[in-house]
Write a protein that holds these residues in place. Structure first.
Motif, PDB file in Angstrom:
ATOM      1  N   TYR A 634       0.826  -1.218   0.000  1.00  0.00           N
ATOM      2  CA  TYR A 634       0.000   0.000   0.000  1.00  0.00           C
ATOM      3  C   TYR A 634       0.855   1.262   0.000  1.00  0.00           C
ATOM      4  CZ  TYR A 634      -3.315   3.529   1.643  1.00  0.00           C
ATOM      5  OH  TYR A 634      -4.070   4.671   1.774  1.00  0.00           O
ATOM      6  N   LEU A 635       1.991   1.203   0.718  1.00  0.00           N
ATOM      7  CA  LEU A 635       2.885   2.371   0.724  1.00  0.00           C
ATOM      8  C   LEU A 635       3.511   2.592  -0.643  1.00  0.00           C
ATOM      9  CD1 LEU A 635       4.688   1.954   4.186  1.00  0.00           C
ATOM     10  CD2 LEU A 635       2.838   3.541   3.589  1.00  0.00           C
ATOM     11  N   SER A 636       3.856   1.504  -1.345  1.00  0.00           N
ATOM     12  CA  SER A 636       4.468   1.648  -2.677  1.00  0.00           C
ATOM     13  C   SER A 636       3.433   1.988  -3.740  1.00  0.00           C
ATOM     14  CB  SER A 636       5.200   0.364  -3.062  1.00  0.00           C
ATOM     15  OG  SER A 636       4.287  -0.732  -3.081  1.00  0.00           O
ATOM     16  N   VAL A 641      -5.406  -1.172  -2.328  1.00  0.00           N
ATOM     17  CA  VAL A 641      -6.230  -1.184  -1.118  1.00  0.00           C
ATOM     18  C   VAL A 641      -6.933  -2.522  -0.956  1.00  0.00           C
ATOM     19  CG1 VAL A 641      -8.085   0.047   0.075  1.00  0.00           C
ATOM     20  CG2 VAL A 641      -6.546   1.285  -1.406  1.00  0.00           C
ATOM     21  N   SER A 642      -7.156  -3.219  -2.083  1.00  0.00           N
ATOM     22  CA  SER A 642      -7.928  -4.463  -2.035  1.00  0.00           C
ATOM     23  C   SER A 642      -7.254  -5.526  -1.188  1.00  0.00           C
ATOM     24  CB  SER A 642      -8.141  -4.979  -3.469  1.00  0.00           C
ATOM     25  OG  SER A 642      -6.894  -5.180  -4.116  1.00  0.00           O
ATOM     26  N   SER A 643      -5.932  -5.506  -1.104  1.00  0.00           N
ATOM     27  CA  SER A 643      -5.227  -6.493  -0.280  1.00  0.00           C
ATOM     28  C   SER A 643      -5.078  -6.039   1.164  1.00  0.00           C
ATOM     29  CB  SER A 643      -3.840  -6.760  -0.878  1.00  0.00           C
ATOM     30  OG  SER A 643      -3.076  -5.563  -0.919  1.00  0.00           O
ATOM     31  N   LEU A 644      -5.138  -4.714   1.409  1.00  0.00           N
ATOM     32  CA  LEU A 644      -4.938  -4.204   2.771  1.00  0.00           C
ATOM     33  C   LEU A 644      -6.202  -4.344   3.612  1.00  0.00           C
ATOM     34  CD1 LEU A 644      -3.111  -2.739   4.802  1.00  0.00           C
ATOM     35  CD2 LEU A 644      -3.932  -0.570   3.845  1.00  0.00           C
ATOM     36  N   LEU A 695      -1.824   3.751  11.377  1.00  0.00           N
ATOM     37  CA  LEU A 695      -2.364   3.575  10.023  1.00  0.00           C
ATOM     38  C   LEU A 695      -3.439   4.607   9.701  1.00  0.00           C
ATOM     39  CD1 LEU A 695      -2.732  -0.309   9.676  1.00  0.00           C
ATOM     40  CD2 LEU A 695      -1.007   1.156   8.638  1.00  0.00           C
ATOM     41  N   GLN A 696      -4.167   5.053  10.731  1.00  0.00           N
ATOM     42  CA  GLN A 696      -5.248   6.015  10.500  1.00  0.00           C
ATOM     43  C   GLN A 696      -4.721   7.428  10.305  1.00  0.00           C
ATOM     44  OE1 GLN A 696      -8.115   5.927  13.647  1.00  0.00           O
ATOM     45  NE2 GLN A 696      -9.771   6.736  12.377  1.00  0.00           N
ATOM     46  N   ASP A 697      -3.535   7.722  10.795  1.00  0.00           N
ATOM     47  CA  ASP A 697      -2.949   9.068  10.674  1.00  0.00           C
ATOM     48  C   ASP A 697      -2.130   9.146   9.380  1.00  0.00           C
ATOM     49  OD1 ASP A 697      -1.988  11.564  10.994  1.00  0.00           O
ATOM     50  OD2 ASP A 697      -0.850  11.169  12.831  1.00  0.00           O
ATOM     51  N   ALA A 702       3.408   5.802   7.124  1.00  0.00           N
ATOM     52  CA  ALA A 702       4.643   5.219   6.576  1.00  0.00           C
ATOM     53  C   ALA A 702       5.506   4.585   7.649  1.00  0.00           C
ATOM     54  CB  ALA A 702       5.428   6.291   5.813  1.00  0.00           C
ATOM     55  N   SER A 703       5.449   5.122   8.882  1.00  0.00           N
ATOM     56  CA  SER A 703       6.312   4.614   9.961  1.00  0.00           C
ATOM     57  C   SER A 703       5.613   3.574  10.826  1.00  0.00           C
ATOM     58  CB  SER A 703       6.765   5.788  10.834  1.00  0.00           C
ATOM     59  OG  SER A 703       5.650   6.455  11.400  1.00  0.00           O
ATOM     60  N   ALA A 704       4.372   3.198  10.488  1.00  0.00           N
ATOM     61  CA  ALA A 704       3.652   2.209  11.301  1.00  0.00           C
ATOM     62  C   ALA A 704       4.342   0.848  11.194  1.00  0.00           C
ATOM     63  CB  ALA A 704       2.206   2.106  10.842  1.00  0.00           C
TER      64      ALA A 704
END
Length: 980
Positions: A634-636, A641-644, A695-697, A702-704
């Motif tokens: 998701y970051l890349s 989103v379908s896999s997250l 993840l919500q912020d 990115a750092s989660a």
């Protein structure tokens, strides 16, 4: 009068004279006044209109007065005065228009001040003006008797003369009306201008008819060249038709000088020279008639005086007749020479004009070539735009495939895509209309070629007429030569003059031939230039129109696609972000709810086994690893989103179950491991909430990191391994707690299995279709029924155990009762474990079958195994039960329900297997006897091998069951001769 208005810069003198004229009493005088006043308004000084406005009411009263007369010039004067009043009002409202209505396109735009409302009102006023002109046309032609040649009579010419000014006005009004209507159609809807178009079509038909009728009158042919309107009116709904519009031009030939002045002078000079020459010759032959010595013919030829006088008189008469004929011939020759010189001058002027037109055509051709090259470059750019548009469409299709996998929130995006498809259909329809318009242009081109052919034929006919005139002149010249030969025999003195005349005539013929050849060459050049110019204009207009239309269409489509793509991408990003935030919020709420339930006093009574805790922690650890991978993807790629989302939901569910299971396990564990387990569960929940908050912020996504949650799960797994039961190592005092734990774990395993089956059924309905979906629904439905039946049986077994304990323990506690009946207790524990393990294994087998990775036989074996385990649980439960117990009846009924559900699973599995497997129907029609025998032998070999393998597997199964019973007896402390 015109010169006077320019001299005094007004029309005061004109009106002072007009006021003294009896215009109200003489209709013919009023008609001629209208003609003169019309010419003054057109060609006089600009102040004529200003000085005449004060007499507008008088003109109106005079118009109404003459309107009462229905015959003669009465109606003509009335309508002409209305026309003049309308012309004065039009030029007063629109001072930019000169009296002769001659304006350029730029001046016409300035007259409307680039305001569509002004153009609309100006068009209406022009319609009114043109209507008055056409009414005068109609009235004049209606008053004439067209069956006779009225245009050559004085009365007819008196009525037709003012129409020259009307024709000049109408040509400009028609041209400006067409241009204004095209401009209005480019700014306003077509329905709004329907009235304008209807009124224009009516006036177009009238004006075309009047121009045609006027051009056929001999009177107008000598004074004015009337243009012909096109066959069809302009199509205002097609903007490109403006380029096809040709402004009608009225040509008034310049007044030539009187052709009688020069010939008269030449005739006088020729007459004097001929008389002098004739007198000299006569004196040389006959002697001077004025000499002192009279004629003495008696001495010369012996004639008498009377005979000589008669001869002389006869000769005088002949000479006089010959002189008259000679003078007439000279006059005709001089007139012919003057006409030829005038024709030569006209041809030279036409040649110069054609050369000028040729130069203009060459310049325009060069300009058109330059524009054509630019259009080719634009076409290349357009093709590039088309390729980029195709790439954009391909990306849009890929996006649409991704969007279709989302949930109901993306239905609106699909509707937008359908709108785009409809727009594309509309653009295709517009392209079809443009192609039809191109066909109309080609048809009009053919009509122009036919008209040009007709003009060429008319030119050829005129050339033939000129040739006939030349032949007539030649015949007349031959007759003149014959007459000269007769005169030469009778009058030798005129030889020199005749020779000179012949030389001059020869020179004139040569000059005439040369001029004819030059005129023919000019015609050919003019025709070639016109054809080339027409071809270039047609090619240019076609290329410009097609390129412009295609470019506008592609630009519009490209902009729409780009805007739609940007809107869809932005909306997709917003939807994805909102969906991720909502899922994370829900997952965080689930974990927080689990943490809250751990502190709930009602949860203290819940217990669980270490085995169930280990299975939950293992599943949660695996899901955490998948979630970490999905987070990296998701970051890349923000679109992944379908896999997250599934990983987030499953992660929250499994972590919540792990926390609750860990809390339940801590309730039956020793104090120190229970405290550590409870603390680790709380820490794991806190870490999971922190990870989900990151993840919500958007700034922390990115750092989660999920590694802390995984570490906590690993520590919980270690404590669960410590808490697992060790068989015979269990103390007698802990048997009671262990029974409750195992029964609770069994119930939890069944609930988990039911939830997994429901989840698999939802996935199958979402992803499978046809026969596969039908088979999976049938199998999973039967498995759900089996889990429900097992759940009912476990509850009935717990009720029966509770009844047995309450009836048999007396004053002792339940733990003491379980310790006292340890063999029976260990049997219950073993049966509970077998039921929970069988439920988990059957769910895994069903999952593999639905995914297409497992076999139907494995699922049938698992269902039979769980049925055997439940039978063991029933047998263990009813050993110490009362035969008349109601709970025992419920347990037996639940056991029969389990057997029926098991049979349903086996039947649905067999039916699905027979429906899914492919049945190979062998075709024996093309096989020979030898091939069939060979196949039969191979089949017999295969049957023997399978029977052999089946026998070995049955032996292996017997050994495995024997070993299983031995190990189970050792683990549970059975004795060979013991009882339950």
């Amino acid at each position: 009068c015109i010169l006077g208005t320019h001299h005094e810069k007004g029309a005061q003198t004109f009106w002072s004279v007009v006021n003294r004229l009896p215009l109200s009493g003489n209709a013919v005088l009023c008609w001629k006044f209208c003609h003169v006043f019309h010419k003054l308004l057109r060609d006089g000084h600009s102040n004529v209109l200003k000085d005449s406005m004060r007499y507008k009411n008088e003109l109106s009263d005079m118009s109404r007065m003459w309107g009462h007369l229905s015959e003669g010039y009465g109606q003509l004067c009335s309508i002409y005065l209305k026309l003049l009043r309308t012309k004065m009002e039009f030029h007063t409202k629109n001072p930019r228009f000169p009296g002769n209505l001659q304006m350029s396109d730029r001046q016409l735009d300035e007259a409307g001040e680039n305001d569509v409302n002004n153009f609309f009102q100006l068009t209406v006023e022009m319609f009114d003006y043109l209507e008055c002109e056409l009414n005068l046309f109609q009235t004049v032609f209606s008053s004439l008797d067209m069956s006779r040649s009225v245009s050559v009579t004085a009365a007819g010419q008196c009525r037709l003369a003012p129409l020259i000014q009307v024709i000049l006005d109408c040509s400009h009004l028609y041209d400006y009306t067409v241009k204004l209507l095209f401009k209005l159609h480019s700014c306003l809807p077509a329905d709004t201008l329907q009235g304008h178009r209807d009124r224009f079509l009516e006036q177009f038909r009238k004006l075309k008819d009047f121009f045609y009728r006027s051009s056929n009158l001999q009177y107008f042919k000598q004074l004015i060249q009337i243009p012909q309107l096109p066959e069809n009116p302009p199509n205002f709904l097609r903007a490109s038709a403006l380029s096809e519009h040709i402004s009608p031009v009225v040509v008034i030939p310049a007044e030539a000088s009187s052709p009688d002045s020069e010939p008269i002078t030449d005739l006088v000079e020729m007459d004097a020279a001929s008389q002098s020459l004739f007198d000299n010759k006569f004196d040389d032959i006959f002697g001077s008639s004025f000499s002192c010595d009279p004629f003495n013919f008696n001495n010369q030829n012996g004639m008498s005086k009377d005979d000589k006088d008669r001869l002389i008189e006869q000769l005088y008469r002949e000479i006089t007749a010959l002189k008259e004929e000679l003078e007439n011939f000279k006059a005709e020759s001089a007139r012919g020479a003057v006409q030829l010189r005038g024709r030569a001058s006209e041809l030279e002027a036409e040649l110069a004009e054609q050369q000028h037109l040729k130069q203009q055509a060459q310049d325009e051709s060069e300009f058109l070539r330059t524009e054509l090259e630019e259009l080719k470059k634009q076409r290349e750019d357009t093709e590039k735009a088309q390729r980029s548009l195709t790439e954009i469409e391909r990306r849009a299709q890929a996006n649409e495939q991704r969007y279709s996998k989302l949930k109901e929130k993306y239905s609106e995006l699909v509707q937008n895509h359908a709108d785009l498809l409809r727009k594309n259909a509309e653009v295709t329809k517009q392209i079809t209309v443009a192609r039809q318009a191109q066909g109309d242009v080609e048809q009009e081109k053919k009509e122009l070629e036919d008209s040009f052919q007709r003009v060429s034929e008319q030119a050829q006919r005129k050339s033939q007429e000129q040739a006939e005139v030349l032949e007539t002149l030649k015949r007349e010249l031959a007759a003149s030569r014959q007459e000269l030969q007769v005169l030469q025999g009778t009058l030798e003195s005129n030889t020199q003059a005749r020779a000179e005349q012949s030389a001059r005539i020869a020179n004139l013929e040569q000059e005439r031939d040369r001029l004819s050849q030059a005129a023919e060459q000019n015609r050919d050049k003019m025709a070639a230039l016109q054809a080339e110019l027409q071809q270039l204009q047609d090619t240019l207009s076609h290329e410009q129109k097609s390129s412009r239309t295609e470019l506008e269409m592609l630009q519009t489509q490209l902009k729409d696609k780009e805007n739609t793509e940007q809107a869809l991408q932005q909306r997709l990003a917003e939807e994805q972000l909102s969906l991720v935030r909502g899922t994370v919020q829900e997952a965080k709420r689930m974990v927080q709810d689990s943490l809250a339930r751990m502190e709930d006093p009602a949860h203290v009574s819940c217990t669980g086994s270490a085995d169930c805790l280990l299975s939950q922690t293992l599943a949660a650890s695996e899901c955490a690893e998948r979630l970490q991978d999905a987070h990296s993807k998701y970051l890349s790629d923000g679109a992944a989103v379908s896999s997250l989302l599934p990983c987030l939901a499953l992660f929250a569910h499994l972590v919540s179950n792990t926390l609750l299971q860990g809390s339940a396990t801590s309730h039956v564990a020793p104090v120190e491991p229970a405290d550590r387990l409870l603390e680790l569960c709380k820490q794991c929940g806190s870490e999971a909430v922190s990870y989900l908050s990151a993840l919500q912020d958007p700034g922390m996504v990115a750092s989660a990191d999920c590694s802390l949650v995984t570490a906590c799960l690993g520590q919980i797994t270690a404590i669960g391994e410590e808490l697992r039961p060790r068989g015979l190592d269990v103390k007698q005092e802990e048997l009671g707690d262990l029974v409750d734990k195992e029964m609770a774990a069994t119930a939890m395993a069944i609930e988990t299995a039911s939830a997994r089956i429901e989840e698999m059924l939802s996935k199958a309905r979402a992803g499978d279709t046809g026969v596969k979906l039908e088979v999976n629904e049938r199998i999973l439905g039967s498995c759900t029924g089996l889990m429900q039946a097992i759940h009912i049986l476990v509850l009935a077994s717990k009720d029966l155990q509770r009844e047995i304990v309450e009836s048999g323990r007396g004053a002792a506690s339940p733990k003491e009762f379980y310790a006292k009946n340890s063999r029976w207790t260990e049997g219950l524990i073993s049966a509970s474990k077998a039921v929970g393990w069988g439920a988990t294994v059957m769910v895994d087998a069903a999952d593999l079958v639905v995914q297409g990775k497992g076999t139907f036989e494995e699922l049938m074996v698992c269902s039979r195994e769980i049925a055997a385990s439940t039978a063991q649980l029933v047998a263990a439960s009813k050993v110490k039960a009362d035969k008349d117990s109601a709970n025992l009846c419920k347990l037996q009924q639940a056991s029969r329900g389990v057997n029926q559900a098991t049979a349903s699973v086996v039947a649905s599995t067999k039916a699905g297997k027979s429906q899914v497997e492919e049945k190979d129907n062998m075709d024996f029609s093309s096989m020979t006897l030898t091939q069939i025998k060979r196949q039969e032998m191979d089949s017999q070999v295969r049957v023997l091998e399978l029977e052999n393998q089946l026998q070995k597997e049955r032996q292996k199964l017997g050994e495995l069951r024997k070993k299983h019973y031995e190990l189970a007896g050792v683990a549970e402390g059975w004795e060979e001769d013991g009882e339950w």
